[in-house]
Design a protein around this motif. Structure first.
Motif, short mmCIF file in Angstrom:
data_model
loop_
_atom_site.label_atom_id
_atom_site.label_comp_id
_atom_site.label_asym_id
_atom_site.label_seq_id
_atom_site.Cartn_x
_atom_site.Cartn_y
_atom_site.Cartn_z
N GLU A 219 20.67 -30.61 16.97
CA GLU A 219 21.07 -31.97 16.33
C GLU A 219 20.01 -32.98 16.64
N PRO A 220 18.91 -33.05 15.89
CA PRO A 220 17.92 -34.00 16.16
C PRO A 220 18.44 -35.34 16.41
N GLY A 221 19.44 -35.76 15.56
CA GLY A 221 19.90 -37.37 15.64
C GLY A 221 20.21 -37.74 17.16
N ARG A 222 20.59 -36.80 17.93
CA ARG A 222 21.17 -36.88 19.04
C ARG A 222 20.10 -37.41 20.11
N PHE A 223 18.86 -36.98 20.18
CA PHE A 223 17.73 -37.06 20.82
C PHE A 223 16.42 -37.94 20.43
N PRO A 224 15.91 -38.48 21.42
CA PRO A 224 14.81 -39.30 21.09
C PRO A 224 13.72 -38.43 20.60
N ALA A 225 12.77 -39.04 19.98
CA ALA A 225 11.34 -38.15 19.83
C ALA A 225 11.10 -37.51 20.95
N PRO A 226 10.61 -36.19 20.59
CA PRO A 226 10.30 -35.39 21.74
C PRO A 226 9.14 -35.78 22.38
N ASP A 227 9.16 -35.88 23.69
CA ASP A 227 7.90 -36.23 24.70
C ASP A 227 7.33 -35.14 25.17
N GLY A 228 6.05 -34.85 24.57
CA GLY A 228 5.53 -33.88 24.85
C GLY A 228 5.23 -33.59 26.61
N MET A 229 4.76 -34.68 27.19
CA MET A 229 4.37 -34.80 28.39
C MET A 229 5.40 -34.43 29.42
N LYS A 230 6.70 -35.00 29.22
CA LYS A 230 8.01 -34.85 29.79
C LYS A 230 8.46 -33.30 29.45
N LEU A 231 8.25 -32.56 28.44
CA LEU A 231 8.68 -31.34 28.03
C LEU A 231 7.91 -30.30 28.81
#
Length: 180
Positions: free
Chosen positions: A155-167
């Motif tokens: 559900e992409p709308g539930r999450f902010p833009a992906p943060d690669g460093m955090k991932l």
């Protein structure tokens, strides 16, 4: 294709999965098999297998991340004879359906980030499977090639833009637990 998942793979499934794993990844580009076996012993890993008529067509070594609630696909391989026929896309879709049914929020992978035709083809495959690239490029100290996180939220709308460093903090923690 039929999906099976095992947190402690039986000997026959593991033997078939290892054959696909060895064929798909060069020795320098894969985790040692003893580490993979230990991941299953520690219940860190799950073996996903896609089979047709008793033959394993695809395999993936995955790990469930508790926070964030994502399924990390650590390695995914499709039998060479079945590549380019939609088997990989179907396999990822079945894994996604399973992960969603488990209450997870999405799938996470790390893809080689060097600008090569092979890596770009892999990234296009993952994008075809619904994954989004992150901008951050991670450089491990123990492997020479850089990596980029790619994520597929259900559900992409539930999450902010992906943060690669955090991932990559979550990915690195998974690897750390795998190797100790």
């Amino acid at each position: 294709m039929e999906l099976t998942l095992q947190d402690k793979p039986d000997e026959s499934s593991w033997r078939e999965a290892l054959a696909l794993y060895r064929a798909a990844f060069p020795a320098e580009g894969r985790k040692p098999e003893a580490i993979l076996a230990r991941m299953f012993e520690k219940r860190l890993g799950v073996l996903a297998a896609g089979s047709e008529e008793g033959v394993m067509k695809a395999m993936a070594v995955c790990g469930v991340l508790a926070e964030p609630k994502l399924l990390l696909i650590d390695y995914l391989a499709v039998r060479a004879a079945d590549r380019g026929r939609g088997a990989g896309t179907a396999f990822v879709s079945m894994i996604a359906d399973w992960a969603k049914a488990q209450g997870l929020d999405g799938l996470l992978i790390e893809a080689e980030a060097e600008d090569t035709p092979e890596n770009e083809a892999r990234i296009r495959f993952w994008e075809k499977c619904g994954f989004a690239r992150t901008a951050y490029v991670h450089q491990y100290i123990w492997v020479p090639e850089p990596y980029r996180a790619m994520v597929r939220y259900f559900e992409p709308g539930r999450f902010p833009a992906p943060d690669g460093m955090k991932l990559f903090k979550y990915i690195s923690e998974f690897h750390r637990r795998s190797f100790r």
